[in-house]
Scaffold this active site. Sequence first.
Site, short mmCIF file in Angstrom:
data_model
loop_
_atom_site.label_atom_id
_atom_site.label_comp_id
_atom_site.label_asym_id
_atom_site.label_seq_id
_atom_site.Cartn_x
_atom_site.Cartn_y
_atom_site.Cartn_z
N PRO A 1 0.80 -1.23 0.00
CA PRO A 1 0.00 0.00 0.00
C PRO A 1 0.83 1.27 0.00
CG PRO A 1 0.17 -0.83 2.23
CD PRO A 1 0.93 -1.80 1.36
N ASP A 2 0.27 2.30 -0.62
CA ASP A 2 0.80 3.64 -0.42
C ASP A 2 0.39 4.10 0.98
OD1 ASP A 2 1.96 6.10 -0.82
OD2 ASP A 2 0.86 6.56 -2.65
N VAL A 3 0.97 5.20 1.44
CA VAL A 3 0.67 5.71 2.77
C VAL A 3 -0.83 5.91 2.93
CG1 VAL A 3 1.02 7.64 4.36
CG2 VAL A 3 2.90 6.83 2.91
#
Length: 746
Positions: free
Chosen positions: A270-272
Amino acid sequence: MKLSLVHVIGAFLLPVVLAQSKRATNSSSFSTTGLLSSGAVALGDWDAAYQKAVGFLGQMTNEQKLSLITGSDVDALNWTALVMKDGTQGPNVYNYETGFSEGSAIVYTWDKNLISTQFSAVAAEFYDKGIQVAQAPTSQTLGRTPWSGRLVEGLSPDSYLNGIAFGLGAKAISDVGVISCGKHFLLNEQETNRQSSGSSTSDVAPYTSNVDDKTLHETYMFPFYDGIKNGMGTVMCAMTKVNGTLSCENENLLQELLKTEIGFPGMVTPDVNGQGTAYGSAQGGLDYGSSSYWSNATAIRNVIGYFYVNLNNGSQPASVSTSAYVDVRGNHSQVVRTTGSVGMVLLKNTNNALPLSKPLSIAIFGAHAGSIMVGPNYPFTVLGSGPVYQGHLAGASGSETTSFSILVTPHYALTTKALADGTMLRWILNDTYTAEAIAPIPTKRDLDTTTYGNDTGSSSSGGGGGDSFSGGTWLTQTYAGYATDASVCLVFINAMSGEGADRTELRNTDQDTMVNTVAANCNNTVVVLNTVGPRILDSWIENENVTAILYGSLLGEQSGNSIIDVLYGDVNPSGRLIHTIAKNESDYNVLRQIQCNPTLRIWVRFIVHNVQLLLRHCHHHQRNRIRMAYPTGILAVGGKTDFWDEIFTVNVTINNTGSLDGNEVAQLYVEFPDEADAPVRSLRGFEKVLIASGASTKVDFALRRRDLSYWDVVAQDWKIATGEYTFSVGASSRDLRANITMTLGS
């Protein structure tokens, strides 16, 4: 980002989550967890890595597998959690490394060899710093809006060009022995309202990109086929939403499209703030992050890339801190310099303004020409940046922040060149300079007792106007004063933006005023522009005193040298635009919003050329008979096997009728039958060739089934339409020199 979300696993879910079945479960939840083990995807080159991953995980307890997917060490098996770092321009925020060109800059070259060369060099520095996962390349932000803050990272709004570069990058990184992490999947097209509140049901943030099935496939998924086909081992899902659902919890995106349709065998990370809930992300197809939901398939996806690039061979150095003295630069500065110069686009060149040849005097204008007050690096920020940079802009901010060990500015490079040539230099390294004169104006007594240049006591209106002294170096220190007597005036401007906020402007009043002021006083004004995305030029591009324009992206640590190489003709400026430069902002017809509807399937580029070429012949050769409209091969990594078959070849002979040797980017465009509902013409091939004056060369374009297919929303498959296809080759989409037609189907 890791979220500490702990949920009790219900007994009814346990068999579904933990089971390693021989076929995909019938449950909609985790419906693709068995793809790898069931043989539903032919793994091909990935099979050996899969077998090693299965053997490795067979030694693990359930608790150790959970540690694995949450990014923790497994000491009992000597497993150290994978180190993952951004970015395309080199390992983010490390010392003693090369500051490479940004992703968009290398695509400006339209040179497949250079694209591969830079990605290989970048990967080598990741490897030598002990980093296993390079979060690169970046396909998207693709470019549905020119205001996007992260356009500098993306590899062009054109899906075909983007995909070729994306695939080359993935392969180059993997071949070095580093896991390539492609991002962002999918439709991460603006920065405004991108940030998640941690809730997958929020209607305010992040924004959602609402897209139809045809656009989703033909524009946004298109490049990821290339990346995955070429060995990409990790994919980063975005922090935003697609069709109302968080990308990292979007079962349609991750389970059905990425893992099933494209056959992706690796890890989704995941991205942040991309992970909203443990259950939602696990069900959606996320493989990495804090969660109590897991499966054997998820664990396998976490390590399969590690074995695929042979990181288990024990050769990689141990990871080091960002400040440790581990110098990984080698000869990569030359790669940066070459890529930067080759990627500059010559938008205008009248009166033989370029190349320069030992001009008597040069006046330099603009903050972009010189060093920032404190630098060369600026603090890491994901809060946006810009709209301009008060120094030489050669690298981006946010996740693509360039870590400069050094930075060569144009002012420095020009000084070195002037020293060798005997050229006189003056400069005003400021975009808003208004002082009449910094040096004290001489008094009458000074004039009576001092000789300035060739003048002895008499003032003159020559030079820059006002009280100046023609024939000497005592000029009024203004734009006009320095511009008037110069053999050539070089004006440097930039446009900056970064992760976390979108651009606020596509032009800049101060910079445009500076250009026009200099041009009003200098009939040989050359503008050099480095920008993060499209930059509107209409206020001065037609000015007859603006004799040349060099346009490019952010070029990295050798930026000044790259620019000087082009200005003086040591390198032919053979770059081509990768996006459309509009006349007005309204021509783009897109806005920043929470509900985004990116229905535009392709962007037409306006691309200049500088070799006078003649395409004399255009032939075709059908390699394989097209018996079926739809691909019928088995599902493999990258899609169905015959989706990648080369079925058609177009070849042309190109003559250079000009007086100079030069590079040309021959481009192939296809016009599809009406059935395909395609753009007027679609880029489907490009080759960069060096042709000597008066010589000719043959260029072949091999087209794959995928290049001639459109997405059939009813059949839910790629289809070759029945009807007439027109294949055109030229220097750009608006400069086509030869064409041939062919009817496919019955």
